[in-house]
Design an enzyme around this catalytic site. Sequence first.
Site, short mmCIF file in Angstrom:
data_model
loop_
_atom_site.label_atom_id
_atom_site.label_comp_id
_atom_site.label_asym_id
_atom_site.label_seq_id
_atom_site.Cartn_x
_atom_site.Cartn_y
_atom_site.Cartn_z
N CYS A 116 0.20 -2.01 3.88
CA CYS A 116 0.75 -1.08 2.90
C CYS A 116 -0.21 0.06 2.56
O CYS A 116 0.05 1.22 2.85
CB CYS A 116 1.08 -1.82 1.62
SG CYS A 116 2.12 -3.23 1.92
N1 SAJ Z 1 -9.45 -3.02 -1.49
C1 SAJ Z 1 -10.69 -2.41 -1.73
N2 SAJ Z 1 -11.07 -2.17 -3.01
C2 SAJ Z 1 -10.26 -2.50 -4.07
C3 SAJ Z 1 -9.01 -3.10 -3.81
C4 SAJ Z 1 -8.62 -3.36 -2.51
O1 SAJ Z 1 -11.44 -2.12 -0.80
O2 SAJ Z 1 -10.66 -2.29 -5.22
C5 SAJ Z 1 -9.02 -3.25 -0.11
C6 SAJ Z 1 -8.70 -4.71 0.17
O3 SAJ Z 1 -9.86 -5.39 0.60
C7 SAJ Z 1 -7.66 -4.59 1.29
C8 SAJ Z 1 -6.93 -3.30 0.97
O4 SAJ Z 1 -7.80 -2.56 0.10
O5 SAJ Z 1 -8.28 -4.47 2.54
C9 SAJ Z 1 -5.57 -3.51 0.30
O6 SAJ Z 1 -5.80 -4.33 -0.80
P1 SAJ Z 1 -4.60 -4.78 -1.77
O7 SAJ Z 1 -5.16 -5.70 -2.78
O8 SAJ Z 1 -3.84 -3.61 -2.25
O9 SAJ Z 1 -3.75 -5.68 -0.77
P2 SAJ Z 1 -2.26 -5.63 -0.21
O10 SAJ Z 1 -2.08 -4.43 0.63
O11 SAJ Z 1 -1.96 -6.95 0.38
O12 SAJ Z 1 -1.30 -5.60 -1.48
C10 SAJ Z 1 -0.86 -4.43 -1.93
C11 SAJ Z 1 -0.52 -4.68 -3.39
N3 SAJ Z 1 -1.78 -4.99 -4.06
C12 SAJ Z 1 -2.10 -4.75 -5.32
O13 SAJ Z 1 -1.46 -3.96 -6.01
C13 SAJ Z 1 -3.24 -5.48 -5.91
C14 SAJ Z 1 0.16 -3.51 -3.80
O14 SAJ Z 1 -0.66 -2.39 -3.61
C15 SAJ Z 1 1.48 -3.46 -3.10
O15 SAJ Z 1 2.44 -4.05 -3.97
C16 SAJ Z 1 1.50 -4.23 -1.82
O16 SAJ Z 1 0.30 -4.04 -1.17
C17 SAJ Z 1 2.69 -3.72 -1.02
O17 SAJ Z 1 3.44 -4.56 -0.55
O18 SAJ Z 1 2.87 -2.52 -0.94
#
Ligand code: SAJ
Length: 455
Positions: free
Chosen positions: A291
């Site tokens: 995403c």
């Molecule tokens: N990440 C960072 N720093 C942060 C947060 C995340 O480097 O502070 C990295 C993570 O390690 C990962 C990536 O970003 O590689 C994405 O992280 P994520 O927690 O957003 O993970 P996803 O993609 O599985 O989940 C996201 C949902 N997460 C959160 O809101 C916490 C959200 O953005 C969406 O609802 C979902 O994707 C989706 O289905 O779109």
Amino acid sequence: MDKYTYSKRPVTIRRSFQNLRKIHQPSKSVKLDTVAVVGLGYVGLPLALLADKKGHRVIGLDTNESLLKDLQTHTAPAFIEGEDEVQYALHEIEARTDSQIVSEAQVVIVCVPTPVFEDHTPDLEPLIAATKAIAPSIQAGTLVIIESTVSPGVCEDILLPMLEKANGLVREKTLLFAHCPERINPGDPKWNLSNIPRVVGAVGLRSLKKATNFYSELLDAPIRPMRTIREAEAVKMVENSFRDINIAFVNELAMSFQTLGIDIVGVIKGASTKPFGFMPHYPGIGVGGHCIPVDPYYLIAEAKKNGFNHKFLKVARRVNNGMPKFAVTLLKNALHKKGIEMKNARVAVLGLAYKKNISDTRESPSLKTIQELQREGAEVSTFDPFTPHLSTATSVEDALTGAQAVIVATDHDQFKTLSAKMLKDKDVKIILDGKNFLEKELFTSKGITHIGIGR
Ligand code: SAJ
């Protein structure tokens, strides 16, 4: 049969997942809609299971033969097993590959992937193929909901005309049509399919009412009706771009503070004491998943088509995409200081998944880090407990054997046990903590070089 077409062969599978607790099924006295879920992946399968648990007759459609085989042998796919708090009722879902079956459904929900090509342009092929496959079988009065993440305009300008034309249906009259962008956070112990609030946009009031009612009954979460379907498409683009740019912000700070010798994580924690106006994000070895690193490109492409250039979103994508290379450069410099050149250096990479305690490696920064190491001539061993079949080593110890340095690329709980002793026993001289989740002093106090991202 190319990978996006549905075969004519009906495959009906009765399945009940092992180790699933029977949950009281609501009484089926009220005849609930038959629901067809198109695409049984990270989004579709949990949705199908939930609809089944709520008493709907559920038909699942997928082209992925190995997934259907998984389900046939009653083995929940890894991404379901990763959600250990999930309780699924013993159920029967008619998993099919023949798309005509959707003619028996009153609600059809499309949850197929919307990836990007190598050049980051949107790849709508899976979504268009799925819509094309089901269109001829959609009956008058059916509600079709798109859950796949798309940019504004895709639902109304591309998908809806396909559905109307194939069977002579008319929006709002014989065809109800809505968009409810999926929200899922794999591995999150708190937020799950049932309790995450959702937004719904539709092509008219009848469609909006039916779709909003459907989700209000299915989920235990607020459902926000949007004024237009484009607004609903834009919500998902905005929420995920918001996350991407905020991560890019702290990643850029990390690169800057690395030179200033300031611990960015400490600074973010300090800034987080502000009770308003600040939302912490943390730097790392990169941004993965299906995403966050993908959705902004959909918005960039759509805006470009309409004459706007999203400079800021592009810069954020470049910063985040550059983190694996930044990490490898940090390691290369640290090895050089110890008289070891990256070429032919032996490096262990722990973690292949894009985030902790799950097995999903899509767009994983770990994979980009490995590519970068190999491009620099390093020999790489890998281990991820969630994807042993993708790992070259059979354990952490095995991966560390013979390594001169180790990169922790995913913050799996299992890696918290990584100790200075383990590294010293294997004569590993450097650890790069790509998720800043290990205590620096535990290693530096034992003479092991510990590099963080921005600390
Ligand atoms: N990440 C960072 N720093 C942060 C947060 C995340 O480097 O502070 C990295 C993570 O390690 C990962 C990536 O970003 O590689 C994405 O992280 P994520 O927690 O957003 O993970 P996803 O993609 O599985 O989940 C996201 C949902 N997460 C959160 O809101 C916490 C959200 O953005 C969406 O609802 C979902 O994707 C989706 O289905 O779109």
